[in-house]
Scaffold this motif. Structure first.
Motif, mmCIF file in Angstrom:
data_model
loop_
_atom_site.group_PDB
_atom_site.id
_atom_site.type_symbol
_atom_site.label_atom_id
_atom_site.label_comp_id
_atom_site.label_asym_id
_atom_site.label_seq_id
_atom_site.Cartn_x
_atom_site.Cartn_y
_atom_site.Cartn_z
ATOM 1 N N ALA A 300 -19.927 -21.910 56.920
ATOM 2 C CA ALA A 300 -19.236 -21.206 57.990
ATOM 3 C C ALA A 300 -19.803 -21.515 59.360
ATOM 4 O O ALA A 300 -19.069 -21.567 60.347
ATOM 5 N N GLN A 301 -21.143 -21.709 59.456
ATOM 6 C CA GLN A 301 -21.734 -21.965 60.757
ATOM 7 C C GLN A 301 -21.262 -23.292 61.356
ATOM 8 O O GLN A 301 -21.237 -23.465 62.571
ATOM 9 N N VAL A 305 -15.178 -25.662 55.281
ATOM 10 C CA VAL A 305 -15.243 -25.292 53.876
ATOM 11 C C VAL A 305 -14.929 -26.534 53.054
ATOM 12 O O VAL A 305 -13.921 -27.204 53.297
ATOM 13 N N LEU A 306 -15.799 -26.861 52.111
ATOM 14 C CA LEU A 306 -15.524 -27.944 51.166
ATOM 15 C C LEU A 306 -14.823 -27.338 49.962
ATOM 16 O O LEU A 306 -15.265 -26.342 49.405
ATOM 17 N N LEU A 307 -13.724 -27.952 49.565
ATOM 18 C CA LEU A 307 -12.906 -27.399 48.491
ATOM 19 C C LEU A 307 -12.299 -28.555 47.707
ATOM 20 O O LEU A 307 -11.680 -29.454 48.284
ATOM 21 N N SER A 308 -12.488 -28.548 46.394
ATOM 22 C CA SER A 308 -11.941 -29.618 45.569
ATOM 23 C C SER A 308 -11.625 -29.087 44.177
ATOM 24 O O SER A 308 -12.281 -29.439 43.196
ATOM 25 N N PRO A 309 -10.618 -28.211 44.054
ATOM 26 C CA PRO A 309 -10.322 -27.603 42.759
ATOM 27 C C PRO A 309 -9.916 -28.646 41.722
ATOM 28 O O PRO A 309 -9.220 -29.623 42.035
ATOM 29 N N GLU A 310 -10.366 -28.422 40.515
ATOM 30 C CA GLU A 310 -9.943 -29.247 39.382
ATOM 31 C C GLU A 310 -9.926 -28.348 38.155
ATOM 32 O O GLU A 310 -10.981 -27.920 37.680
ATOM 33 N N ASP A 348 -12.314 -25.693 59.244
ATOM 34 C CA ASP A 348 -11.873 -27.016 58.825
ATOM 35 C C ASP A 348 -12.045 -27.117 57.313
ATOM 36 O O ASP A 348 -13.165 -27.100 56.808
ATOM 37 N N VAL A 349 -10.929 -27.194 56.604
ATOM 38 C CA VAL A 349 -10.979 -27.284 55.138
ATOM 39 C C VAL A 349 -10.995 -28.755 54.746
ATOM 40 O O VAL A 349 -10.042 -29.497 55.001
#
Length: 367
Positions: A300-301, A305-310, A348-349
């Motif tokens: 957050a700072q 956000v890193l996001l990589s659903p599987e 930023d995703v």
């Protein structure tokens, strides 16, 4: 009476503070707790490292104390492959991994404060610890990490679930991670319901022992998170599927632990006689499963956000709401291969997984 019999709580406290910061812990709270984190790091180096070799060891001071002071704290939990008990002082593999992650977290706090000298100090400590750990704990003949080092600095060569915690903390060299994954999901370790605490190929293996062959949900949740961190998604899914089957067979409530009998030989998970239910560690495990499935890592700072659903083939739809990142309520919906993210305005995703060698700072630690 007050009794301090946990060698891992101290580095875990610093790890936790770093992890909370990823979710945007209030500045005043960090400022209040950071001096305590520094005292924890001082304890690690002045008292936790009993002989100055750079590793945190434990040894009880009186006969009333616990003989083993990691999370596997039963008297017979730390054994060699041939069944011999390890002689203290004992340096557990996962405790060194927690110390590594604590150093990384402290380096981030210094970086955030513009304290370059302290940042570099803890980056160097983390880098050096990772390098030495991968030399001293690695069992080249079996392709696994030793459970511990004993009093004489001999690797305690039992194959145990503890090395899954090393994946979770990020101390494992990437080229060795496939070997760890192979062990954790091999037939000697994986019962079909979960990863056993000890390989059934070990002399001390007993499926109804407390720490020498039983299966613990919290241990499995950490192993699954560690596997995903290094890219072993299918292996993590196998663990989660087994644990969901256990929960389904227990009325939706995971027990503290259960016996390590193979799933093909028993129709239901065999209960451990004195297992607690409910139990806090077990109850928290599904929350880590969700994060593991989403491969969600907030920062957050830095406004990202890193996001990589599987998802595994047996989950077609997953909707997770109420994910609090900073002052935002984030919702992630996954339908087959389609991902929808809501509530991340201003963030930023990045649709990618985190580098396995990073923890609380975005860059790989190098000399």
């Amino acid at each position: 009476d007050v009794y301090y019999g946990s060698v891992d709580a101290t580095p875990l406290f610093v790890m936790l503070l770093g992890e909370l910061r990823r979710w945007d812990l209030a500045d005043e709270t960090v400022e209040r707790l950071l001096p305590h984190a520094d005292r924890a790091l001082e304890w690690i180096e002045q008292f936790g490292d009993r002989d100055g070799d750079g590793y945190v060891e434990y040894q009880r001071r009186t006969e009333r104390g616990l003989e083993n002071q990691g999370w596997k704290d039963s008297w017979d939990a730390i054994r060699f492959a041939d069944g011999r008990l390890a002689t203290p002082p004992i340096a557990l593999c996962e405790v060194q991994a927690y110390v590594y992650a604590a150093y990384v977290a402290r380096a981030h706090f210094a970086r955030e404060a513009g304290d370059v000298e302290t940042m570099r100090k803890y980056q160097r400590k983390a880098y050096d610890l990772r390098r030495r750990f991968n030399e001293d704990f690695w069992l080249d003949d079996v392709g696994a990490y030793a459970l511990a080092l004993d009093r004489d600095k001999r690797p305690v060569d039992a194959i145990a679930s503890n090395m899954g915690h090393c994946l979770w903390a990020g101390i494992v060299d990437p080229e060795r991670a496939p070997h760890v994954a192979r062990h954790l999901l091999g037939p000697d370790m994986f019962s079909g319901w979960g990863v056993r605490t000890l390989s059934r190929a070990m002399r001390a293996y007993n499926p109804v022992s407390y720490h020498n062959g039983s299966v613990w949900p919290h241990d499995n949740a950490i192993c699954a998170a560690g596997l995903v961190r290094y890219g072993f998604v299918e292996e993590a899914h196998r663990i989660i599927e087994g644990q969901l089957a256990v929960a389904a067979g227990a009325g939706g409530r995971l027990p503290e632990l259960f016996a390590g009998f193979d799933r093909t030989s028993v129709g239901v998970p065999a209960a451990y006689p004195t297992s607690c239910s409910p139990q806090a560690w077990a109850a928290a495990s599904p929350l880590l499963w969700l994060r593991t499935l989403l491969r969600l890592d907030p920062w957050a700072q830095q406004g990202k956000v890193l996001l990589s659903p599987e998802l595994p083939s047996w989950i077609r739809y997953l909707d997770v709401d109420g994910i609090r990142i900073s002052d935002r309520e984030v919702r992630v919906t996954v339908v087959d291969d389609r991902v929808e993210v809501h509530g991340t305005e201003g963030l930023d995703v990045e649709m990618r997984p985190r580098d396995p060698l990073t923890s609380a700072i975005p860059d790989t630690i190098e000399p």
